[in-house]
Design an enzyme around this catalytic site. Structure first.
Site, PDB file in Angstrom:
ATOM      1  N   ASP A  41     -44.642  27.374   6.207  1.00 34.62           N
ATOM      2  CA  ASP A  41     -45.085  26.226   6.274  1.00 34.62           C
ATOM      3  C   ASP A  41     -43.544  25.269   6.782  1.00 34.62           C
ATOM      4  O   ASP A  41     -42.360  25.575   6.298  1.00 34.62           O
ATOM      5  CB  ASP A  41     -45.126  25.614   4.652  1.00 34.62           C
ATOM      6  N   TYR A  46     -38.123  18.005   8.771  1.00 36.53           N
ATOM      7  CA  TYR A  46     -37.349  19.111   7.922  1.00 36.53           C
ATOM      8  C   TYR A  46     -35.881  19.174   8.849  1.00 36.53           C
ATOM      9  O   TYR A  46     -35.918  19.914   9.662  1.00 36.53           O
ATOM     10  CB  TYR A  46     -37.869  20.380   7.655  1.00 36.53           C
TER      11      TYR A  46
HETATM   12  N1  LIG Z   1     -45.241  18.344   1.405  1.00 38.61           N
HETATM   13  C1  LIG Z   1     -44.221  18.165   1.000  1.00 38.61           C
HETATM   14  O1  LIG Z   1     -44.062  16.756   0.755  1.00 38.61           O
HETATM   15  C2  LIG Z   1     -43.237  18.953   0.365  1.00 38.61           C
HETATM   16  C3  LIG Z   1     -42.149  18.645  -0.435  1.00 38.61           C
HETATM   17  C4  LIG Z   1     -41.360  19.502  -0.838  1.00 38.61           C
HETATM   18  C5  LIG Z   1     -41.303  21.012  -0.357  1.00 38.61           C
HETATM   19  N2  LIG Z   1     -42.367  21.222   0.365  1.00 38.61           N
HETATM   20  C6  LIG Z   1     -42.503  22.641   0.941  1.00 38.61           C
HETATM   21  O2  LIG Z   1     -42.241  23.496  -0.180  1.00 38.61           O
HETATM   22  C7  LIG Z   1     -41.367  24.391   0.043  1.00 38.61           C
HETATM   23  C8  LIG Z   1     -40.623  24.679  -1.360  1.00 38.61           C
HETATM   24  O3  LIG Z   1     -40.099  23.640  -1.692  1.00 38.61           O
HETATM   25  P1  LIG Z   1     -38.804  23.383  -2.802  1.00 38.61           P
HETATM   26  O4  LIG Z   1     -37.623  24.090  -1.867  1.00 38.61           O
HETATM   27  O5  LIG Z   1     -38.763  21.974  -2.988  1.00 38.61           O
HETATM   28  O6  LIG Z   1     -39.166  23.923  -4.084  1.00 38.61           O
HETATM   29  P2  LIG Z   1     -39.016  25.727  -4.732  1.00 38.61           P
HETATM   30  O7  LIG Z   1     -39.626  26.604  -4.062  1.00 38.61           O
HETATM   31  O8  LIG Z   1     -39.442  25.211  -6.352  1.00 38.61           O
HETATM   32  O9  LIG Z   1     -37.562  25.781  -4.775  1.00 38.61           O
HETATM   33  C9  LIG Z   1     -36.844  26.770  -3.915  1.00 38.61           C
HETATM   34  C10 LIG Z   1     -35.466  27.008  -4.376  1.00 38.61           C
HETATM   35  O10 LIG Z   1     -35.454  27.776  -5.518  1.00 38.61           O
HETATM   36  C11 LIG Z   1     -34.623  28.539  -5.695  1.00 38.61           C
HETATM   37  N3  LIG Z   1     -35.329  29.783  -5.893  1.00 38.61           N
HETATM   38  C12 LIG Z   1     -36.248  30.389  -5.189  1.00 38.61           C
HETATM   39  N4  LIG Z   1     -36.648  31.717  -5.591  1.00 38.61           N
HETATM   40  C13 LIG Z   1     -35.774  31.955  -6.657  1.00 38.61           C
HETATM   41  C14 LIG Z   1     -35.315  33.212  -7.414  1.00 38.61           C
HETATM   42  N5  LIG Z   1     -36.360  34.225  -7.266  1.00 38.61           N
HETATM   43  N6  LIG Z   1     -34.373  33.039  -8.435  1.00 38.61           N
HETATM   44  C15 LIG Z   1     -33.686  32.131  -8.614  1.00 38.61           C
HETATM   45  N7  LIG Z   1     -33.893  30.755  -7.619  1.00 38.61           N
HETATM   46  C16 LIG Z   1     -34.734  30.924  -6.725  1.00 38.61           C
HETATM   47  C17 LIG Z   1     -33.724  28.781  -4.137  1.00 38.61           C
HETATM   48  O11 LIG Z   1     -32.504  27.797  -4.386  1.00 38.61           O
HETATM   49  P3  LIG Z   1     -31.496  28.326  -3.649  1.00 38.61           P
HETATM   50  O12 LIG Z   1     -31.780  28.542  -2.054  1.00 38.61           O
HETATM   51  O13 LIG Z   1     -30.470  27.255  -3.669  1.00 38.61           O
HETATM   52  O14 LIG Z   1     -30.576  29.595  -4.156  1.00 38.61           O
HETATM   53  C18 LIG Z   1     -34.801  27.993  -3.446  1.00 38.61           C
HETATM   54  O15 LIG Z   1     -34.272  27.543  -2.351  1.00 38.61           O
HETATM   55  C19 LIG Z   1     -40.329  23.842   1.025  1.00 38.61           C
HETATM   56  O16 LIG Z   1     -39.722  24.712   1.962  1.00 38.61           O
HETATM   57  C20 LIG Z   1     -41.608  23.280   2.023  1.00 38.61           C
HETATM   58  O17 LIG Z   1     -41.990  23.968   2.868  1.00 38.61           O
HETATM   59  C21 LIG Z   1     -43.104  20.207   0.628  1.00 38.61           C
END
Ligand SMILES: NC(=O)c1ccc[n+]([C@@H]2O[C@H](COP(=O)([O-])OP(=O)(O)OC[C@H]3O[C@@H](n4cnc5c(N)ncnc54)[C@H](OP(=O)(O)O)[C@@H]3O)[C@@H](O)[C@H]2O)c1
Length: 316
Positions: A41, A46
């Protein structure tokens, strides 16, 4: 290659090429595919808020370079990208976003294909609504991309449900390809009702969303920020005030109990709860290290017993 077969996890690549350097991104993509992952995704915007020129594109560019460096890989993965939220011109985001006019959608798709180095997008999302453009114009532009083979299917992210349903109706009346997927914010912990998922007023999964997806054949639901940016695993990621309420206190207790019973992490329980429920959801998870990726993969491979699922559901 769709979300109904293979590993039910989409690799979120929002920070690839910005916070996550290219070498690390390549390693994570390789590891994901080696583990059987197929769903990737990204979005054309981005991550504009991390890029010096204030425009996104690095994530798609890094994925494109990775595909170019791995001959044959394009046929093994399913590329999901988004349009409509890329900043352009003067002014502040979101007022200056590219939007969803027919011309904007066509130009954005060409840009994504160029950066990804491919001739097709497997799932193309409208990233956010554009109420300044008639739904029919956007629906026609998207359907045109499906008709000419540029896009295999289309999805709506952060849209009000009534707008999705209206757009699907327009497409159906014209015999056009319509939305077959939704992407919204969701996790085991819930915000207080009525709090908007800023910057997207209708960005949260609600009971109505789940009912819609379960009832409508052929509609799938991808969910983002499911790990609450790491909150379940670490103390340096506090929750927003909107998550402070007694319902979440009960939910956290249930989560802790199931994780302890199974000897797994809270992240893993959350991912298993999302993928194994009714309807089954596709989590989009952001990772920046191999350990985080492995934990996410283990989470979607975990099957909860009926008793544990009931405990988690009833805590709500
Ligand atoms: N459609 C939309 O509007 C929209 C909006 C937001 C996101 N997205 C999509 O969703 C994806 C994920 O979103 P998100 O980054 O907001 O949320 P998330 O998946 O809840 O958070 C990801 C972050 O959580 C931390 N993390 C992940 N696994 C971990 C673990 N096992 N232990 C400790 N920390 C952990 C990491 O932070 P660190 O890297 O700082 O360690 C990682 O970068 C994005 O890449 C994008 O593709 C879509």
């Amino acid at each position: 290659m769709s979300e109904s077969t293979g590993v039910p996890l989409a690799l979120g690549t929002m920070y690839f090429g910005t916070r996550t350097d290219e070498a690390t991104a390549f390693d994570l993509l390789d590891r994901f595919v080696d583990a059987g992952g197929t769903l990737i995704d990204t979005a054309d915007c981005y991550t504009f808020w991390h890029e010096p020129d204030g425009r996104g594109g690095e994530s798609e560019t890094v994925i494109g370079r990775w595909l170019a460096a791995r001959p044959g890989m394009r046929d093994r993965v399913s590329l999901s990208t988004k349009t409509g939220a890329q900043p352009q011109g003067e002014g502040e985001w979101p007022a200056n976003r590219q939007g969803l006019s027919g011309d904007a959608v066509g130009a954005a798709a060409r840009g994504s294909l160029r950066r990804l180095g491919t001739d097709r997008i497997d799932l193309y999302w409208t990233h956010t609504e554009d109420r300044g453009v008639p739904l029919e114009e956007t629906a026609q532009a998207l359907a045109g991309l499906v008709a000419d083979g540029t896009v295999a299917r289309i999805g709506a992210s952060n849209h009000a449900l009534w707008r999705v349903e209206r757009a699907r109706g327009i497409a159906e009346r014209h015999g056009w390809a319509g939305y077959t997927a939704l992407q919204l914010r969701h996790s085991y912990l819930k915000p207080r009702p009525g709090v908007p998922a800023l910057p997207h007023r209708f960005g949260w999964v609600t009971d109505e969303t789940l009912d819609y997806v379960e009832t409508e054949p052929g509609l799938s639901l991808w969910v983002y920020t499911v790990l609450l940016n790491g909150y379940y695993a670490r103390t340096d990621r506090p929750l927003g005030e909107e998550f402070e309420h007694p319902g979440n206190t009960r939910r956290l207790a249930a989560l802790e109990r199931v994780a302890t019973d199974l000897g797994v992490s809270r992240n893993q329980v959350v991912l298993a709860w999302l993928t194994g429920g009714r309807p089954p959801l596709v989590p989009v998870v952001g990772v920046s290290s191999p350990e985080q990726l492995d934990e996410a993969l283990a989470g979607v491979a975990l099957e909860l017993s009926a008793e544990h699922r009931r405990l988690l559901d009833e805590a709500a």
